[in-house]
Design an enzyme around this catalytic site. Structure first.
Site, PDB file in Angstrom:
ATOM      1  N   LEU A   1      25.017  10.489  45.581  1.00  0.00           N
ATOM      2  CA  LEU A   1      24.920  11.774  44.893  1.00  0.00           C
ATOM      3  C   LEU A   1      24.596  11.549  43.422  1.00  0.00           C
ATOM      4  O   LEU A   1      25.308  10.817  42.730  1.00  0.00           O
ATOM      5  CB  LEU A   1      26.241  12.551  45.007  1.00  0.00           C
ATOM      6  CG  LEU A   1      26.283  13.874  44.225  1.00  0.00           C
ATOM      7  CD1 LEU A   1      25.254  14.865  44.793  1.00  0.00           C
ATOM      8  CD2 LEU A   1      27.674  14.486  44.244  1.00  0.00           C
ATOM      9  N   ILE A   2      23.520  12.163  42.984  1.00  0.00           N
ATOM     10  CA  ILE A   2      23.202  12.246  41.559  1.00  0.00           C
ATOM     11  C   ILE A   2      23.569  13.659  41.143  1.00  0.00           C
ATOM     12  O   ILE A   2      23.078  14.637  41.736  1.00  0.00           O
ATOM     13  CB  ILE A   2      21.714  11.975  41.279  1.00  0.00           C
ATOM     14  CG1 ILE A   2      21.301  10.595  41.818  1.00  0.00           C
ATOM     15  CG2 ILE A   2      21.433  12.068  39.781  1.00  0.00           C
ATOM     16  CD1 ILE A   2      22.024   9.435  41.191  1.00  0.00           C
TER      17      ILE A   2
ATOM     18  N   GLU B   1      23.266   4.728  56.492  1.00  0.00           N
ATOM     19  CA  GLU B   1      23.976   5.561  57.459  1.00  0.00           C
ATOM     20  C   GLU B   1      23.408   6.974  57.488  1.00  0.00           C
ATOM     21  O   GLU B   1      23.492   7.699  56.500  1.00  0.00           O
ATOM     22  CB  GLU B   1      25.467   5.625  57.105  1.00  0.00           C
ATOM     23  CG  GLU B   1      26.298   6.494  58.051  1.00  0.00           C
ATOM     24  CD  GLU B   1      27.742   6.601  57.634  1.00  0.00           C
ATOM     25  OE1 GLU B   1      28.461   7.436  58.200  1.00  0.00           O
ATOM     26  OE2 GLU B   1      28.156   5.863  56.723  1.00  0.00           O
TER      27      GLU B   1
ATOM     28  N   THR C   1      16.371   6.353  42.500  1.00  0.00           N
ATOM     29  CA  THR C   1      15.547   5.158  42.726  1.00  0.00           C
ATOM     30  C   THR C   1      16.179   3.940  42.077  1.00  0.00           C
ATOM     31  O   THR C   1      16.249   2.859  42.676  1.00  0.00           O
ATOM     32  CB  THR C   1      14.129   5.371  42.164  1.00  0.00           C
ATOM     33  OG1 THR C   1      13.521   6.479  42.835  1.00  0.00           O
ATOM     34  CG2 THR C   1      13.273   4.134  42.371  1.00  0.00           C
TER      35      THR C   1
ATOM     36  N   GLN D   1      19.506  14.943  37.767  1.00  0.00           N
ATOM     37  CA  GLN D   1      18.463  14.800  38.777  1.00  0.00           C
ATOM     38  C   GLN D   1      17.080  14.880  38.150  1.00  0.00           C
ATOM     39  O   GLN D   1      16.919  15.355  37.037  1.00  0.00           O
ATOM     40  CB  GLN D   1      18.639  15.866  39.867  1.00  0.00           C
ATOM     41  CG  GLN D   1      19.902  15.661  40.684  1.00  0.00           C
ATOM     42  CD  GLN D   1      20.182  16.771  41.688  1.00  0.00           C
ATOM     43  OE1 GLN D   1      19.380  17.696  41.848  1.00  0.00           O
ATOM     44  NE2 GLN D   1      21.323  16.697  42.379  1.00  0.00           N
TER      45      GLN D   1
END
Length: 404
Positions: free
Chosen positions: A229-230, A263, A241, A235
């Site tokens: 999570l950013i 996952e 990246t 964002q």
């Protein structure tokens, strides 16, 4: 008893009235430019994502930018409690949100919350720094981000991470908290390093990734990227990246790592992964243009696994992506063999099902119901074309990024 149907105008969309802020100094409390809204609320307020019983409701969820201490505040004009003469009660918003928070980690008194802000300048990242990243803003100013790896179990870190995890219920669908008592979890955290009004360096938490280190015989491990999570204010800055590349570099240097997996990746994360992996594979000999056009081979799997710790399935995706990268889609002699190769891979499951049915029939087993569930040849051809179109469109979006 008053009928609740009379008060349908007091059913409110939680996504519109819940505000988030990351607070760096006291002036940020009233700075509306810092506000961001949740992407979802069904994991807090149920499938309808609604709050009942208020007029002019405003729910404020504020975090100190570094240590992430939490404030919950609710403002409103009137409640249904007063309007109905006490016959109907409004939802208890604070209690509902608090159920998803670690015990004792939030404030409902703003002054008490601000006291934690006075100590925020002492906040330091947990773990060991493994990389840093500079980003030049549109106004020419430079922003500095640092990524840390952490796997220890200090009580201070666990309390901090418990607060950080609370964001996922608002921004990651079907999210759940991880078991921090499990020693096989590894944490990667991203912070922005900035100077405050006094010219002193401080840290703001920007995002995180968790990795579960599975055991692999005899003394190896297979790290699996789990959650990423950013936070919304960070964002579109390339941090996801950078996080993925930092994780790769961290594990690629370890001889006992077999490969790195993911996952249940979302479509966005799979595209990000494809981009990072394709860019890295372009530096390998077996992925040179002259080799790619010859077709997929075992050397690609061996080299990508040895150098980059990629698993075979991901190597195959990267091959297809780079094969398309080097293919002139306007030249049918180049484009047609590529389409057929990808469709053959997509159709492998269907052919296996047919093969299994024939095997069952040789043993005189009844396959009528199983055959009825399979599409006809014509239906399968149409499905296959749709599947291929989705794959190519996805690859093309990554290719555009590679060419940029």
């Amino acid at each position: 008893m008053a009928q609740i149907e009379k008060y349908q105008d007091l059913v409110i969309d939680a996504l519109e009235v819940v505000d988030f802020k990351l607070i760096r100094d006291k002036a940020d409390i009233n700075n509306d430019a810092l506000t961001f809204h949740p992407a979802m609320a069904h994991q807090i307020f149920g499938e309808t994502e609604t709050i009942f019983g208020y007029q002019d409701l405003h729910v404020r969820v504020m975090y100190t930018a570094g240590p992430l201490h939490i404030y919950l505040g609710v403002e409103y004009g009137k409640r249904v409690n007063e309007i109905s003469g006490g016959e109907i009660k409004a939802d208890d918003v604070v209690s509902t949100i608090a159920q998803s928070l670690p015990d004792g980690c939030y404030f409902i008194n703003l002054d008490e919350f601000l006291k934690t802000l006075d100590k925020a300048d002492k906040f330091q990242p947990f773990g060991e720094k493994i990389s840093e990243y500079k980003r030049v803003s549109d106004d020419g100013s430079e922003r500095l981000f640092e990524i840390y790896q952490c796997d220890y179990k200090s009580s201070a870190f666990l309390k901090f991470f418990a607060r950080l995890q609370t964001f996922i219920l608002w921004f990651v669908d079907a999210a759940s908290y991880i078991d921090t008592d499990d020693p096989q979890w590894c944490y990667f955290l991203c912070y922005e390093k900035y100077k405050n009004s006094d010219g002193q360096w401080q840290y703001a938490t920007a995002g995180y990734t968790t990795v579960y280190e599975y055991y692999a015989y005899p003394q190896n491990k297979r790290p699996r990227i789990s959650q990423m999570l950013i936070l919304p204010p960070f964002q579109k800055l390339g941090l996801a990246t950078q996080l993925v590349e930092s994780i790769y570099k961290f594990y690629q240097s370890q001889k006992n790592v077999v490969d790195i997996t993911v996952e249940d990746p979302s479509e966005d994360f799979q595209r990000l992964r494809n981009f990072v992996d394709a860019r890295s594979c372009m530096e390998l000999k077996s992925f040179a243009r002259g080799e790619i056009v010859k077709g997929f081979n075992k050397e690609m799997v061996r080299e990508a696994r040895e150098a980059l710790k990629l698993n075979p399935r991901q190597v195959r995706k990267v091959y297809e992506l780079l094969r398309l990268f080097y293919t002139n889609v306007k030249d049918e002699k180049e484009y047609r063999p590529y389409r057929l190769e990808v469709k053959k891979r997509l159709n492998a499951v269907y052919y296996k099902q047919l093969k299994d049915l024939k095997k069952m029939e040789r043993f005189k087993m009844d396959t009528e119901m199983l055959r009825a569930r399979l599409p006809t040849i014509q239906q399968r051809m149409e499905q296959l074309q749709e599947e291929y179109s989705v794959v190519e469109q996805d690859y093309q979006s990554t290719i555009a990024k590679l060419r940029a």
